[in-house]
Design a protein around this motif. Structure first.
Motif, mmCIF file in Angstrom:
data_model
loop_
_atom_site.group_PDB
_atom_site.id
_atom_site.type_symbol
_atom_site.label_atom_id
_atom_site.label_comp_id
_atom_site.label_asym_id
_atom_site.label_seq_id
_atom_site.Cartn_x
_atom_site.Cartn_y
_atom_site.Cartn_z
ATOM 1 N N LYS A 370 32.621 31.633 25.020
ATOM 2 C CA LYS A 370 32.884 32.954 25.607
ATOM 3 C C LYS A 370 34.049 32.862 26.590
ATOM 4 O O LYS A 370 33.893 32.952 27.803
ATOM 5 N N LYS A 371 35.248 32.680 26.013
ATOM 6 C CA LYS A 371 36.430 32.455 26.846
ATOM 7 C C LYS A 371 36.823 33.702 27.639
ATOM 8 O O LYS A 371 37.532 33.599 28.641
ATOM 9 N N TYR A 372 36.413 34.887 27.180
ATOM 10 C CA TYR A 372 36.779 36.108 27.890
ATOM 11 C C TYR A 372 36.209 36.111 29.310
ATOM 12 O O TYR A 372 36.767 36.748 30.218
ATOM 13 N N ILE A 373 35.107 35.368 29.513
ATOM 14 C CA ILE A 373 34.535 35.266 30.862
ATOM 15 C C ILE A 373 35.529 34.592 31.808
ATOM 16 O O ILE A 373 35.669 34.986 32.970
ATOM 17 N N LEU A 374 36.235 33.590 31.286
ATOM 18 C CA LEU A 374 37.230 32.899 32.111
ATOM 19 C C LEU A 374 38.370 33.849 32.485
ATOM 20 O O LEU A 374 38.895 33.783 33.600
ATOM 21 N N LEU A 375 38.740 34.714 31.569
ATOM 22 C CA LEU A 375 39.800 35.677 31.872
ATOM 23 C C LEU A 375 39.345 36.667 32.937
ATOM 24 O O LEU A 375 40.118 37.034 33.837
ATOM 25 N N ILE A 376 38.082 37.083 32.843
ATOM 26 C CA ILE A 376 37.527 38.003 33.845
ATOM 27 C C ILE A 376 37.499 37.338 35.219
ATOM 28 O O ILE A 376 37.884 37.943 36.230
ATOM 29 N N ILE A 377 37.058 36.065 35.252
ATOM 30 C CA ILE A 377 37.015 35.340 36.529
ATOM 31 C C ILE A 377 38.427 35.175 37.098
ATOM 32 O O ILE A 377 38.644 35.305 38.312
#
Length: 542
Positions: A370-377
């Motif tokens: 779930k790489k999108y979580i890293l973008l959100i962070i």
């Protein structure tokens, strides 16, 4: 062309992030500075004045800093800082514009260096971008830049990732490792001596750990020695100046200390998203705190154990060492060489570096999908960074020592008029450590300083007139009294002149020696040579 798109996108993200993070510090058309910020303004003005006429600055400062001509240029490295702030001013002309550009460049290069480091650890570009943004936009880095204005430390922080990149490549037997390590160490030495001390301590601990586990070989030792030699060449201008002044002059040194971070206050600051310049609350931000807690929890899961573990353990140990839990300030360490650290919050720079490495390896090994979580962070990191800078920037008169720089003229005036730093590197009595300029028998009036000279007036009442101006050994001076060149007693620690009674106009001049031009040439050629080597030499296949 298609293969370059991810790289261009990554660079664009970092450029936009660097600009967004810098803008709040200049909102309202002013730049808020602390005491350290005022000191750096005086230093930058001195270096710029010399560069603008094609010269190197002398080892002493005639601009600001209490007007006692202290040896800031000689004792506090300025080489790396000038690359970010003085060179832009030579191009743009405007001090305020050059400060903005300098901050943007510093933020950008910090993230790029971090990206080079994590590129060695992860094949996923989203992970790399997240780690680089965390390293560049965490609360401690923003504290260095925008609330403490500790520019020397901030520039050292910028090049610390190259040190670890070089080490990783040396340990894995890849080429260019010694060169990356040399650039990192050399530029840290050109920035801030205490940061150099801290990064050296970290490397010593890591190498002894590797020796304990029998992972060190002769090739590794040889590469470290080569790197050390190149680093010495890159930093020879700064280091030789320090040796030249420190070896022949007894100077005032800051009181030693190990002031800890107080956990209760630090946690409160984290929750308030504060980057206030208070040594007892220095923190790595909410995201940093969550990451270190998360990694600590993962340490106890057998199925998650991997190469990220030692980096996490080192980070946790250092984190504990910075706090008041260990009461290090009440031990003998305070009066040892470690006392030069002054406040333990400075170790946060190493903690952030270790967390960046640990989380990158963890994400690579665990194959988080779930790489999108890293973008959100990453986005949240930027938002929180902007908010923390604005909080500090808009808080007026939160400390007795504050400067609000509103224009180019205001910048120059503050650089010349601010008096802070008047005791740093000043000459003291060998017997009782008294600051010598306080014992002068004659005061000065109408002081005016340039990059290489000071003019002032004195009213001589005694034949042997002593003036509150430091005169150092290994520094060349020329003295003019009422327009005529005059000899003075150069063996004295403060300016001592034979004068007739009455009013006199004094001019004191100092210029860089030829040896300083040679060492600067060596430093520049070594740095440029290393940069070209990394860019032009193709890596060997392994």
């Amino acid at each position: 062309m298609a293969s370059r798109r991810p790289l261009l996108l990554t660079l664009t993200i970092f450029v936009i992030t660097a600009i967004i993070v810098t803008l709040p510090a200049f909102s309202g058309n002013f730049l808020k500075l602390t005491m350290d910020g005022g000191i750096h303004l005086s230093r930058l003005e001195s270096v710029f004045g010399a560069f603008s006429v094609g010269k190197l600055p002398p080892l002493v400062n005639f601009i600001g800093l209490g007007d006692h001509v202290n040896a800031f240029n000689g004792m506090y490295p300025w080489f790396s800082t000038a690359l970010f702030f003085t060179l832009p001013r030579l191009i743009l002309g405007s001090p305020m514009q050059s400060m903005f550009v300098g901050y943007v460049l510093l933020n950008l290069v910090t993230m790029l260096n971090a990206y080079l480091l994590v590129k060695e650890l992860s094949s996923d570009n989203i992970v790399r971008i997240f780690s680089a943004i965390f390293y560049g936009v965490n609360a401690y880095h923003l504290t260095l830049l925008f609330s403490r204005e500790a520019l020397g430390e901030a520039v050292a922080y910028t090049f610390a990732p190259l040190v670890m990149l070089g080490c990783l490549r040396i340990w894995s037997g890849k080429n260019k490792g010694p060169v990356y390590l040399a650039i990192g160490m050399g530029m840290i030495a050109n920035s801030h001596v205490i940061s150099l001390f801290l990064i050296c301590l970290l490397l010593i601990v890591i190498e002894f750990t590797r020796i304990f586990f029998k992972k060190v070989n002769l090739i590794e030792i040889k590469r470290f020695l080569i790197s050390g030699l190149i680093a010495a060449l890159i930093s020879c201008y700064s280091l030789l100046n320090i040796v030249k002044i420190a070896s022949t002059n007894k100077m005032f040194t800051p009181t030693k200390g190990l002031a800890p971070v107080i956990p209760s206050k630090m946690v409160s600051a984290v929750l308030d998203n504060s980057i206030q310049d208070d040594r007892y609350i220095f923190n790595i931000g909410l995201v940093g705190l969550i990451l270190i807690i998360f990694l600590c929890v993962e340490l106890f899961k057998k199925d998650k154990i991997g190469n990220w573990v030692p980096w996490t353990v080192f980070a946790v140990i250092l984190f504990i060492c910075t706090t008041s839990w260990l009461q290090l300030e009440n031990t003998r360490l305070k009066d040892s060489v470690f006392g030069n650290i002054q406040f333990l919050g400075r170790i946060s720079a190493l903690i952030v570096l270790l967390i960046t490495i640990a989380i990158t390896i963890y994400l690579e090994e665990q194959k988080v999908h779930k790489k999108y979580i890293l973008l959100i962070i990453s986005f949240l990191l930027i938002l929180m960074g902007v908010d923390s800078i604005l909080q500090f920037h808009l808080k007026k008169n939160d400390d007795p020592i504050r400067f609000y720089v509103k224009s180019d003229e205001n910048f120059v005036r503050i650089a010349h008029d601010q008096i802070h730093g008047l005791r740093d590197y000043t000459l003291v009595d060998k017997n009782n450590n008294n600051i010598l300029y306080t014992e002068a028998n004659t005061g000065i009036k109408n002081y005016s300083g340039t990059s290489n000279s000071a003019t002032f007036e004195v009213k001589a009442k005694e034949k042997i007139t002593t003036v509150p101006i430091n005169t150092y050994k290994n520094v060349d001076y020329h003295l003019y009294v009422d327009g005529k060149k005059k000899k003075f007693q150069s063996d004295k620690k403060i300016l001592t002149i034979n004068l007739k009674k009455g009013n006199h106009k004094i001019k004191l001049v100092s210029k860089a020696r030829y040896s300083e031009y040679i060492s600067m040439f060596v430093s520049c050629v070594s740095l440029i040579g290393c940069g070209l080597f990394i860019i032009l030499i193709e890596p060997r296949k392994h």
